[in-house]
Motif scaffolding. Structure first.
Motif, PDB file in Angstrom:
ATOM      1  N   LEU A  79      41.724  39.936  35.507  1.00 41.81           N
ATOM      2  CA  LEU A  79      42.273  40.893  36.475  1.00 41.81           C
ATOM      3  C   LEU A  79      41.728  42.297  36.236  1.00 41.81           C
ATOM      4  O   LEU A  79      41.420  43.027  37.187  1.00 41.81           O
ATOM      5  CB  LEU A  79      43.807  40.907  36.392  1.00 41.81           C
ATOM      6  CG  LEU A  79      44.519  39.640  36.848  1.00 41.81           C
ATOM      7  CD1 LEU A  79      46.011  39.726  36.542  1.00 41.81           C
ATOM      8  CD2 LEU A  79      44.295  39.398  38.325  1.00 41.81           C
ATOM      9  N   THR A  80      41.587  42.674  34.962  1.00 39.00           N
ATOM     10  CA  THR A  80      41.055  43.994  34.635  1.00 39.00           C
ATOM     11  C   THR A  80      39.589  44.121  35.027  1.00 39.00           C
ATOM     12  O   THR A  80      39.169  45.147  35.568  1.00 39.00           O
ATOM     13  CB  THR A  80      41.238  44.275  33.129  1.00 39.00           C
ATOM     14  OG1 THR A  80      42.624  44.124  32.798  1.00 39.00           O
ATOM     15  CG2 THR A  80      40.793  45.664  32.770  1.00 39.00           C
ATOM     16  N   VAL A  81      38.805  43.084  34.779  1.00 39.63           N
ATOM     17  CA  VAL A  81      37.397  43.101  35.186  1.00 39.63           C
ATOM     18  C   VAL A  81      37.294  43.199  36.704  1.00 39.63           C
ATOM     19  O   VAL A  81      36.486  43.964  37.238  1.00 39.63           O
ATOM     20  CB  VAL A  81      36.649  41.857  34.653  1.00 39.63           C
ATOM     21  CG1 VAL A  81      35.306  41.697  35.315  1.00 39.63           C
ATOM     22  CG2 VAL A  81      36.495  41.951  33.150  1.00 39.63           C
ATOM     23  N   ALA A  82      38.137  42.453  37.419  1.00 40.34           N
ATOM     24  CA  ALA A  82      38.140  42.529  38.882  1.00 40.34           C
ATOM     25  C   ALA A  82      38.495  43.941  39.358  1.00 40.34           C
ATOM     26  O   ALA A  82      37.911  44.453  40.323  1.00 40.34           O
ATOM     27  CB  ALA A  82      39.122  41.518  39.460  1.00 40.34           C
ATOM     28  N   LEU A  83      39.441  44.587  38.668  1.00 39.27           N
ATOM     29  CA  LEU A  83      39.810  45.965  39.008  1.00 39.27           C
ATOM     30  C   LEU A  83      38.624  46.910  38.810  1.00 39.27           C
ATOM     31  O   LEU A  83      38.324  47.731  39.686  1.00 39.27           O
ATOM     32  CB  LEU A  83      40.995  46.413  38.146  1.00 39.27           C
ATOM     33  CG  LEU A  83      41.401  47.876  38.257  1.00 39.27           C
ATOM     34  CD1 LEU A  83      42.067  48.114  39.600  1.00 39.27           C
ATOM     35  CD2 LEU A  83      42.307  48.268  37.124  1.00 39.27           C
ATOM     36  N   TRP A  84      37.919  46.799  37.669  1.00 45.43           N
ATOM     37  CA  TRP A  84      36.784  47.684  37.389  1.00 45.43           C
ATOM     38  C   TRP A  84      35.637  47.448  38.360  1.00 45.43           C
ATOM     39  O   TRP A  84      35.002  48.397  38.817  1.00 45.43           O
ATOM     40  CB  TRP A  84      36.307  47.504  35.953  1.00 45.43           C
ATOM     41  CG  TRP A  84      37.149  48.260  34.984  1.00 45.43           C
ATOM     42  CD1 TRP A  84      38.167  47.765  34.237  1.00 45.43           C
ATOM     43  CD2 TRP A  84      37.089  49.649  34.675  1.00 45.43           C
ATOM     44  NE1 TRP A  84      38.731  48.751  33.477  1.00 45.43           N
ATOM     45  CE2 TRP A  84      38.078  49.921  33.724  1.00 45.43           C
ATOM     46  CE3 TRP A  84      36.278  50.689  35.111  1.00 45.43           C
ATOM     47  CZ2 TRP A  84      38.284  51.185  33.209  1.00 45.43           C
ATOM     48  CZ3 TRP A  84      36.484  51.954  34.589  1.00 45.43           C
ATOM     49  CH2 TRP A  84      37.481  52.197  33.657  1.00 45.43           C
ATOM     50  N   VAL A  85      35.356  46.193  38.676  1.00 44.26           N
ATOM     51  CA  VAL A  85      34.266  45.899  39.623  1.00 44.26           C
ATOM     52  C   VAL A  85      34.623  46.434  41.008  1.00 44.26           C
ATOM     53  O   VAL A  85      33.783  47.030  41.693  1.00 44.26           O
ATOM     54  CB  VAL A  85      33.967  44.389  39.661  1.00 44.26           C
ATOM     55  CG1 VAL A  85      33.051  44.031  40.808  1.00 44.26           C
ATOM     56  CG2 VAL A  85      33.361  43.951  38.331  1.00 44.26           C
ATOM     57  N   SER A  86      35.877  46.243  41.427  1.00 47.31           N
ATOM     58  CA  SER A  86      36.321  46.768  42.726  1.00 47.31           C
ATOM     59  C   SER A  86      36.206  48.281  42.772  1.00 47.31           C
ATOM     60  O   SER A  86      35.775  48.859  43.775  1.00 47.31           O
ATOM     61  CB  SER A  86      37.769  46.367  43.007  1.00 47.31           C
ATOM     62  OG  SER A  86      37.907  44.990  42.993  1.00 47.31           O
ATOM     63  N   LEU A  87      36.596  48.930  41.684  1.00 51.50           N
ATOM     64  CA  LEU A  87      36.495  50.385  41.604  1.00 51.50           C
ATOM     65  C   LEU A  87      35.044  50.837  41.666  1.00 51.50           C
ATOM     66  O   LEU A  87      34.718  51.814  42.349  1.00 51.50           O
ATOM     67  CB  LEU A  87      37.165  50.889  40.330  1.00 51.50           C
ATOM     68  CG  LEU A  87      37.138  52.390  40.103  1.00 51.50           C
ATOM     69  CD1 LEU A  87      37.929  53.104  41.182  1.00 51.50           C
ATOM     70  CD2 LEU A  87      37.686  52.728  38.731  1.00 51.50           C
ATOM     71  N   ALA A  88      34.157  50.131  40.984  1.00 48.53           N
ATOM     72  CA  ALA A  88      32.736  50.497  40.987  1.00 48.53           C
ATOM     73  C   ALA A  88      32.135  50.355  42.377  1.00 48.53           C
ATOM     74  O   ALA A  88      31.431  51.246  42.861  1.00 48.53           O
ATOM     75  CB  ALA A  88      31.967  49.634  39.982  1.00 48.53           C
ATOM     76  N   VAL A  89      32.428  49.251  43.041  1.00 48.34           N
ATOM     77  CA  VAL A  89      31.895  49.029  44.391  1.00 48.34           C
ATOM     78  C   VAL A  89      32.470  50.047  45.372  1.00 48.34           C
ATOM     79  O   VAL A  89      31.742  50.636  46.177  1.00 48.34           O
ATOM     80  CB  VAL A  89      32.183  47.584  44.855  1.00 48.34           C
ATOM     81  CG1 VAL A  89      31.877  47.394  46.326  1.00 48.34           C
ATOM     82  CG2 VAL A  89      31.395  46.594  44.015  1.00 48.34           C
ATOM     83  N   ALA A  90      33.782  50.281  45.290  1.00 49.82           N
ATOM     84  CA  ALA A  90      34.420  51.243  46.198  1.00 49.82           C
ATOM     85  C   ALA A  90      33.873  52.652  45.986  1.00 49.82           C
ATOM     86  O   ALA A  90      33.590  53.367  46.956  1.00 49.82           O
ATOM     87  CB  ALA A  90      35.928  51.228  46.008  1.00 49.82           C
ATOM     88  N   SER A  91      33.712  53.057  44.740  1.00 52.42           N
ATOM     89  CA  SER A  91      33.204  54.412  44.495  1.00 52.42           C
ATOM     90  C   SER A  91      31.750  54.539  44.931  1.00 52.42           C
ATOM     91  O   SER A  91      31.342  55.595  45.428  1.00 52.42           O
ATOM     92  CB  SER A  91      33.357  54.782  43.015  1.00 52.42           C
ATOM     93  OG  SER A  91      32.566  53.947  42.220  1.00 52.42           O
ATOM     94  N   PHE A  92      30.958  53.489  44.766  1.00 51.16           N
ATOM     95  CA  PHE A  92      29.560  53.544  45.198  1.00 51.16           C
ATOM     96  C   PHE A  92      29.460  53.596  46.720  1.00 51.16           C
ATOM     97  O   PHE A  92      28.684  54.370  47.280  1.00 51.16           O
ATOM     98  CB  PHE A  92      28.788  52.336  44.664  1.00 51.16           C
ATOM     99  CG  PHE A  92      27.340  52.379  45.003  1.00 51.16           C
ATOM    100  CD1 PHE A  92      26.479  53.231  44.329  1.00 51.16           C
ATOM    101  CD2 PHE A  92      26.823  51.592  46.015  1.00 51.16           C
ATOM    102  CE1 PHE A  92      25.133  53.289  44.641  1.00 51.16           C
ATOM    103  CE2 PHE A  92      25.481  51.634  46.340  1.00 51.16           C
ATOM    104  CZ  PHE A  92      24.633  52.487  45.660  1.00 51.16           C
ATOM    105  N   VAL A  93      30.286  52.800  47.415  1.00 50.73           N
ATOM    106  CA  VAL A  93      30.248  52.771  48.880  1.00 50.73           C
ATOM    107  C   VAL A  93      30.794  54.070  49.469  1.00 50.73           C
ATOM    108  O   VAL A  93      30.226  54.630  50.402  1.00 50.73           O
ATOM    109  CB  VAL A  93      31.033  51.557  49.419  1.00 50.73           C
ATOM    110  CG1 VAL A  93      31.259  51.649  50.919  1.00 50.73           C
ATOM    111  CG2 VAL A  93      30.317  50.266  49.071  1.00 50.73           C
TER     112      VAL A  93
END
Length: 145
Positions: A79-93
């Motif tokens: 769940l934490t990895v999914a949170l970090w990946v989501s945050l990375a994609v959202a911040s990049f987009v």
């Protein structure tokens, strides 16, 4: 009026008898009536970790063996990895190539804010993976007296 997707979620996925109902309502995976945790959602550590030993409704023992919930760490990690990946994609987009220190600080703040929910959700998911729903336990217990 709800859209079709919302109707599917409300009528099918979150009805008693579905595993997602147990996970998102923090109820016993066998009867879907008893609560997993003693207190409500809180940021106090002593309240977050308080779990009933058995289901108040069907008397299922939650900790099936000593150290059973150590496996929930793997779910929490996912769940934490999914949170970090989501945050990375959202911040990049949304922001393009932002400063990595901003990304890191926002991620850490978000992680600490969601930590109690991740803890409880990971335990509910872990328990749900090993205990099937049994409809014969999903009945109201008549009040005596």
């Amino acid at each position: 009026m709800y859209c079709t997707f919302e109707l599917i979620i409300r009528r099918i996925m979150f009805k008693r008898g579905n595993k997602l109902y147990s996970v998102f309502h923090s109820t016993c995976p066998r009867c879907h009536r008893g609560k997993l945790f003693v207190g409500g959602f809180s940021y106090r550590f002593s309240v977050i970790t308080n779990m009933h030993e058995t289901c108040p409704h069907c008397k299922l023992k939650y900790e099936r063996e000593p150290g059973f919930f150590y496996g929930a760490m793997y779910v929490s990690y996912g769940l934490t990895v999914a949170l970090w990946v989501s945050l990375a994609v959202a911040s990049f987009v949304l922001f393009g190539g932002i400063n990595p220190w901003i990304y890191l600080s926002v991620g850490i703040i978000l992680l600490f804010a969601l930590l109690p929910g991740i803890y409880r959700l990971s335990r509910a998911i872990w328990l749900m993976m090993f205990v099937p729903y049994e409809s014969e336990y999903d009945k109201e217990i008549p009040k005596i007296g």
